[in-house]
Design an enzyme around this catalytic site. Structure first.
Site, short mmCIF file in Angstrom:
data_model
loop_
_atom_site.label_atom_id
_atom_site.label_comp_id
_atom_site.label_asym_id
_atom_site.label_seq_id
_atom_site.Cartn_x
_atom_site.Cartn_y
_atom_site.Cartn_z
N HIS A 1 69.16 -18.78 18.55
CA HIS A 1 68.91 -17.57 17.76
C HIS A 1 68.57 -17.90 16.30
CE1 HIS A 1 73.38 -17.48 16.88
NE2 HIS A 1 72.98 -16.97 15.75
N ASP B 1 72.90 -21.52 23.67
CA ASP B 1 72.30 -21.06 22.41
C ASP B 1 71.97 -22.23 21.49
OD1 ASP B 1 71.48 -19.64 20.23
OD2 ASP B 1 73.14 -18.21 20.27
N SER C 1 76.19 -19.99 12.16
CA SER C 1 75.42 -20.17 13.39
C SER C 1 74.69 -21.50 13.36
CB SER C 1 74.40 -19.06 13.56
OG SER C 1 75.04 -17.90 13.95
#
Ligand code: ARG
Length: 720
Positions: free
Chosen positions: A86, A222, A654
């Site tokens: 992402h 991810d 992230s």
């Protein structure tokens, strides 16, 4: 002198074992204060292995990816980076088309020549950091206005930064911490040629999509890969075919030994923002104004966009990045409101405020004089700001974050100023830049969708926001269009140069001030900009009171805690500066329900739903699963996909490396869990978990699924 003093402080802090292990986003440079506790928990290296300005250390392998948005880590001697899927989504999307749909199919560069450049993408390294609080605080006085204070800080910061940069190509920041009580200098180095190397298909990298987002158990691979390039001299350089892969000072070895419950785990990265020192009034404002408005506005916008995305592949690719960016914090806000309520955060904050009030009142002479006004200042500021906050959130969400015509209009305002009084050469240069960004913009833009969003959100604004904050064009809608927003929008979108590629290009080829004076799109954007500016002016005194109040609140709170427990350590709120959080691998319990700390490929198969785009499993992955063809990445025959730790992270983290006690990479952090969505405001030690993709799953996908063995070969894979 200074050194001795800090050594004494270290000795005091070294015996501190009272801090809760999991909570805290600590500075790498001062991690020696936490060291004895980290060691007791299983950390095998030394503080100098984490941060050292004279030798390479772990900090040299952790970068801010697009400073302020994500984190990434170096995993090879050739500048190879791992981050989240992402975090690379924008680039994967930008390089995708209906013919080359990397979102759906994934992308793997088999040679360096196939790696894809991404103008504008950056990675930033921390060169060093330093506490400059004494230098700055020495110049500040309690009777200064907030403006005087800010000016003083700014002036001395400029000098500190200039001294720090010297004649290098580094950048420097002086940032404030603990709500304006402390100041630190950061020296940074930014590289600008960052190429896309690999990404799994969305059915892996985004498996579970919005349904599973912010949730555990999770089954998402991810991750994505980039490579940093430098000029031939090894220095940062803009993209050029002559650039070469970065030779990093340090990169992480990767451990495929696997994780066990209670293993030491730490995460380094760039957490964006937390509000852990928020007051009860602050929490109320977050719930009622910020979150409620965001949920309402984005809900309406997303419904429109999704309808179009579902109808056409072209639109799906065009809008997917924007769409998921919106849904991410839409769902976050829903979860945060629920968790704030469920975990009774306001009540806890009120108890803190009561305790603090008592502490202040019990010492009229000193504390009362110093902190007496603190809570009243905060409370009054929130009352004063209430309506303004609401309007501001509508401006953020439904105007500048709503229909794209507004931001596009605003982006022309500098050109407008140049057209009024700039030199032709500057105008030409600036229009050329705008032309380039317009290319990218129109690639992912559909004015029909934008028009529909415009109508829905402007009708909402008109209903929900007090009349005095209406833009002037609302009058035109009423007078000339019979109050019909849609009719107005038809005229707007058919005439404005902002929403039409050909017209925009023609304008930018030969920009004239009159064209903007006569453009409905530009005019309405600027009328909202004016509302924003007025609001800023009106609310400035209240925001000043709030800053002053919260600064005193944090200082008073820490002073009170210090009296009770002088050994306790404190960490400041996240603000996109590099931090380290340490803790352990482990799951959690809600009532009788136990959430195990790992998930596996069988779980992916259990969730599979070929009719639901969020839960499609590709045939190749199924084949590997059926054959149990996991190679050296298996865990006793099981393919672990994700695991949880109790590390303290937030947005911006992230893509952060999750490291074991030996400093080896065991996973990549990518999310938090639903039960603790209030975490940015109050850390819940029982419930709050950090969700990570297991590095063995990452390698399995690269190696077995994609056959990109060239990439695994670059890494240093260890088993012990
Ligand atoms: N919640 C994650 C974060 O903020 C983003 C996960 C992206 N996935 C998604 N379905 N939107 O870091």
């Amino acid at each position: 002198m200074k050194k001795i003093l800090s050594l004494i402080l270290v000795a005091i802090f070294a015996f501190n074992i009272n801090v809760k292990a999991d909570e805290g986003m600590w500075f790498l440079a001062f991690i020696n204060k936490n060291y004895s506790q980290m060691k007791a928990m299983g950390f095998k290296l030394s503080p100098k292995d984490i941060y050292d300005i004279n030798h390479s250390s772990m900090k040299d392998a952790v970068v801010a990816l697009d400073y302020g948005s994500c984190t990434a880590e170096l995993v090879s001697p050739y500048g190879l980076l791992l981050t989240n899927h992402h975090c690379g989504y924008d680039e994967i999307q930008q390089h995708s088309s209906v013919e080359h749909d990397y979102l759906t199919d994934g992308f793997w560069a088999k040679t360096r020549a196939e790696e894809l450049p991404n103008p504008g993408k950056t990675v930033t390294f921390l060169v060093r950091m330093e506490d400059v609080s004494d230098q700055i605080n020495a110049l500040l006085r309690d009777d200064m206005t907030e403006d005087e204070r800010e000016m003083t800080i700014k002036k001395v910061s400029e000098k500190i930064k200039a001294d720090a940069i010297g004649d290098t190509h580094y950048e420097a920041q002086v940032r404030s911490f603990f709500n304006g009580n402390n100041f630190y200098l950061f020296v940074l180095e930014t590289y600008k040629d960052v190429r896309l190397v690999g990404a799994p298909p969305s059915s892996i990298g985004k498996f579970g999509s919005d349904t599973d987002n912010w949730m555990w158990p999770r089954h998402t691979g991810d991750f994505s890969m980039f490579r940093v390039y430098t000029g031939p001299d090894g220095k940062p350089a803009e993209y050029s075919a002559d650039n070469v892969p970065l030779k990093p000072k340090y990169f992480f070895p990767v451990s495929i030994k696997g994780v066990k419950e209670n293993d030491f785990a730490m995460v380094m990265g760039y957490p964006g923002s937390t509000d852990r020192y928020s007051t009860s009034w602050g929490v109320e404002q977050t719930i009622n104004n910020e979150n409620d408005i965001r949920i309402k506005v984005r809900g309406a916008k997303q419904e429109i966009i999704k309808k179009y995305m579902d109808k056409s592949d072209k639109t799906r690719i065009q809008y997917s990045s924007k769409y998921y960016q919106s849904t991410n914090y839409y769902k976050y806000s829903i979860g945060q409101n629920q968790a704030l309520d469920k975990l009774k955060v306001t009540k806890d904050k009120k108890a803190i405020e009561k305790e603090l009030t008592k502490w202040i009142e019990s010492d009229k002479e000193n504390r009362e004089a110093k902190y007496g006004e603190t809570l009243d200042l905060i409370k009054k500021a929130y009352t004063d700001l209430e309506t303004f906050d609401k309007v501001e959130n509508y401006l953020n969400e439904s105007v500048f974050g709503g229909a794209e015509i507004f931001m596009s209009g605003y982006r022309l305002s500098r050109l407008y100023a140049l057209l009024e009084q700039g030199e032709q050469a500057t105008i030409d240069e600036y229009s050329k830049k705008l032309k380039e960004s317009a290319q990218d913009f129109f690639k992912n833009y559909d004015s029909n969708i934008d028009k529909e969003v415009f109508v829905a959100l402007m009708e909402m604004y008109k209903k929900d926001v007090p009349k005095e904050y209406y833009p002037t064009f609302f009058e035109t809608v009423d007078k000339d269009f019979g109050g019909d927003m849609k009719k107005y929008a038809d005229k707007l979108y058919s005439s404005s140069i902002i929403v039409d590629k050909q017209k925009a290009e023609a304008f930018l080829a030969n920009p004239k001030k009159e064209a903007l004076d006569n453009d409905m799109g530009y005019q309405i954007s600027m009328s909202f900009v004016q509302i924003y500016r007025d609001l800023y002016g009106k609310t400035k005194p209240f925001h000043d009171n709030l800053s002053k109040g919260t600064r005193k609140f944090v200082a008073a709170w820490i002073e009170m805690q210090n009296e009770k427990n002088p050994d306790k350590l404190y960490y400041p709120d996240a603000n996109s500066t590099i931090r380290l959080t340490y803790g352990k691998v482990g799951g959690y319990k809600v009532g009788n329900k136990i959430f195990d700390y790992t998930t596996d490929l069988k779980g992916v198969m259990d969730k599979e739903d070929p009719k639901n785009e969020e839960f499609i499993v590709s045939p190749k992955l199924k084949e590997l699963y059926n054959k149990k063809d996991y190679g050296k990445y298996a865990d006793n025959g099981r393919m672990v996909v994700c695991f949880t730790t109790n590390n303290d992270i937030t947005g911006g983290n992230s893509g952060s490396p999750v490291l074991n006690g030996n400093g080896e990479l065991i996973g990549i952090a990518f999310d938090g869990n639903w039960e603790a969505m209030s975490g940015d405001i109050a850390f819940d030690p029982e419930l709050q978990k950090c969700i990570n993709v297991d590095i063995r799953y990452v390698l399995f996908i690269i190696d077995k699924y994609a056959g990109a063995t060239n990439l695994v070969d670059e890494m240093t894979v260890v088993r012990e």
